[in-house]
Motif scaffolding. Structure first.
Motif, mmCIF file in Angstrom:
data_model
loop_
_atom_site.group_PDB
_atom_site.id
_atom_site.type_symbol
_atom_site.label_atom_id
_atom_site.label_comp_id
_atom_site.label_asym_id
_atom_site.label_seq_id
_atom_site.Cartn_x
_atom_site.Cartn_y
_atom_site.Cartn_z
ATOM 1 N N ARG A 1 32.233 50.577 40.043
ATOM 2 C CA ARG A 1 31.616 51.768 40.643
ATOM 3 C C ARG A 1 32.552 52.972 40.586
ATOM 4 O O ARG A 1 32.140 54.074 40.229
ATOM 5 N N ARG A 2 33.824 52.768 40.918
ATOM 6 C CA ARG A 2 34.782 53.872 40.940
ATOM 7 C C ARG A 2 35.026 54.434 39.547
ATOM 8 O O ARG A 2 35.213 55.639 39.384
ATOM 9 N N ALA A 3 35.027 53.574 38.526
ATOM 10 C CA ALA A 3 35.236 54.049 37.146
ATOM 11 C C ALA A 3 34.119 55.003 36.746
ATOM 12 O O ALA A 3 34.360 56.013 36.085
ATOM 13 N N ALA A 4 32.907 54.708 37.163
ATOM 14 C CA ALA A 4 31.764 55.562 36.827
ATOM 15 C C ALA A 4 31.815 56.885 37.588
ATOM 16 O O ALA A 4 31.301 57.900 37.107
ATOM 17 N N GLN B 175 34.560 41.275 44.666
ATOM 18 C CA GLN B 175 34.431 42.569 45.330
ATOM 19 C C GLN B 175 35.313 43.620 44.661
ATOM 20 O O GLN B 175 34.898 44.764 44.499
ATOM 21 N N LEU B 176 36.515 43.222 44.287
ATOM 22 C CA LEU B 176 37.423 44.140 43.587
ATOM 23 C C LEU B 176 36.811 44.597 42.270
ATOM 24 O O LEU B 176 36.836 45.788 41.937
ATOM 25 N N ILE B 177 36.226 43.676 41.533
ATOM 26 C CA ILE B 177 35.588 44.011 40.255
ATOM 27 C C ILE B 177 34.422 44.966 40.477
ATOM 28 O O ILE B 177 34.286 45.978 39.783
ATOM 29 N N GLY B 178 33.576 44.682 41.456
ATOM 30 C CA GLY B 178 32.429 45.546 41.748
ATOM 31 C C GLY B 178 32.847 46.949 42.149
ATOM 32 O O GLY B 178 32.296 47.946 41.663
ATOM 33 N N ALA C 270 31.510 47.353 32.359
ATOM 34 C CA ALA C 270 30.878 46.059 32.620
ATOM 35 C C ALA C 270 31.807 45.205 33.474
ATOM 36 O O ALA C 270 33.020 45.148 33.208
ATOM 37 N N PRO C 271 31.281 44.556 34.492
ATOM 38 C CA PRO C 271 32.106 43.681 35.319
ATOM 39 C C PRO C 271 32.865 42.632 34.496
ATOM 40 O O PRO C 271 34.004 42.303 34.812
ATOM 41 N N GLU C 272 32.265 42.165 33.415
ATOM 42 C CA GLU C 272 32.925 41.178 32.563
ATOM 43 C C GLU C 272 34.187 41.756 31.917
ATOM 44 O O GLU C 272 35.185 41.054 31.736
ATOM 45 N N ASP C 273 34.132 43.042 31.560
ATOM 46 C CA ASP C 273 35.298 43.695 30.957
ATOM 47 C C ASP C 273 36.420 43.871 31.975
ATOM 48 O O ASP C 273 37.589 43.666 31.663
ATOM 49 N N ILE C 274 36.056 44.242 33.186
ATOM 50 C CA ILE C 274 37.064 44.395 34.241
ATOM 51 C C ILE C 274 37.692 43.040 34.547
ATOM 52 O O ILE C 274 38.913 42.932 34.690
ATOM 53 N N ASP C 275 36.888 42.003 34.617
ATOM 54 C CA ASP C 275 37.397 40.653 34.848
ATOM 55 C C ASP C 275 38.375 40.248 33.750
ATOM 56 O O ASP C 275 39.448 39.710 34.022
ATOM 57 N N ARG C 276 38.043 40.551 32.511
ATOM 58 C CA ARG C 276 38.921 40.209 31.387
ATOM 59 C C ARG C 276 40.258 40.947 31.490
ATOM 60 O O ARG C 276 41.315 40.376 31.245
ATOM 61 N N VAL C 277 40.224 42.210 31.876
ATOM 62 C CA VAL C 277 41.459 42.975 32.037
ATOM 63 C C VAL C 277 42.323 42.374 33.155
ATOM 64 O O VAL C 277 43.522 42.183 32.994
ATOM 65 N N LEU C 278 41.705 42.055 34.288
ATOM 66 C CA LEU C 278 42.456 41.446 35.391
ATOM 67 C C LEU C 278 43.073 40.117 34.972
ATOM 68 O O LEU C 278 44.242 39.846 35.273
ATOM 69 N N GLU C 279 42.295 39.280 34.289
ATOM 70 C CA GLU C 279 42.811 37.984 33.829
ATOM 71 C C GLU C 279 43.959 38.186 32.843
ATOM 72 O O GLU C 279 44.934 37.441 32.867
ATOM 73 N N THR C 280 43.851 39.198 31.991
ATOM 74 C CA THR C 280 44.900 39.453 31.005
ATOM 75 C C THR C 280 46.173 39.968 31.679
ATOM 76 O O THR C 280 47.277 39.551 31.338
ATOM 77 N N LEU C 281 46.039 40.853 32.633
ATOM 78 C CA LEU C 281 47.202 41.385 33.337
ATOM 79 C C LEU C 281 47.870 40.353 34.239
ATOM 80 O O LEU C 281 49.078 40.156 34.191
ATOM 81 N N PHE C 282 47.079 39.720 35.085
ATOM 82 C CA PHE C 282 47.636 38.851 36.117
ATOM 83 C C PHE C 282 47.654 37.375 35.738
ATOM 84 O O PHE C 282 48.422 36.605 36.312
#
Length: 87
Positions: free
Chosen positions: A12-15, A5-8, A24-36
């Motif tokens: 939407r908010r970025a757009a 839900q956070l990724i979704g 892309a949700p995959e890019d947001i997921d990668r950023v979250l995984e890299t940060l946290f």
């Protein structure tokens, strides 16, 4: 809110931001995984904390260590938003 839900919502908010674009949700997921990080791979925040550094995210807040554990100190903007003093 779970991670999906956070990724979704973030996509939407970025757009919706001025000059924003769809991410892309995959890019947001990668950023979250890299940060946290994950159990297998610590994120950049964990690595900084282990090196006894503070991770300052401006008015959102900061992560730091306290007695060997991670701690979060909310920033002014986040605190005021949560107390309904802004917006």
């Amino acid at each position: 809110m779970n991670k999906a839900q956070l990724i979704g919502m973030t996509a939407r908010r970025a757009a919706e931001l001025p000059g924003g674009r769809q991410l892309a949700p995959e890019d947001i997921d990668r950023v979250l995984e890299t940060l946290f990080g994950t159990v297998e791979h610590p994120g950049t925040i964990a690595e900084a904390l282990k090196a006894d550094e503070t991770v300052d995210l401006g008015s959102f807040g900061s992560f730091h260590t306290a007695d060997g554990t991670a701690a979060f100190r909310p920033g002014r903007a986040l605190s005021e938003y949560l107390q309904d003093q802004v917006g």
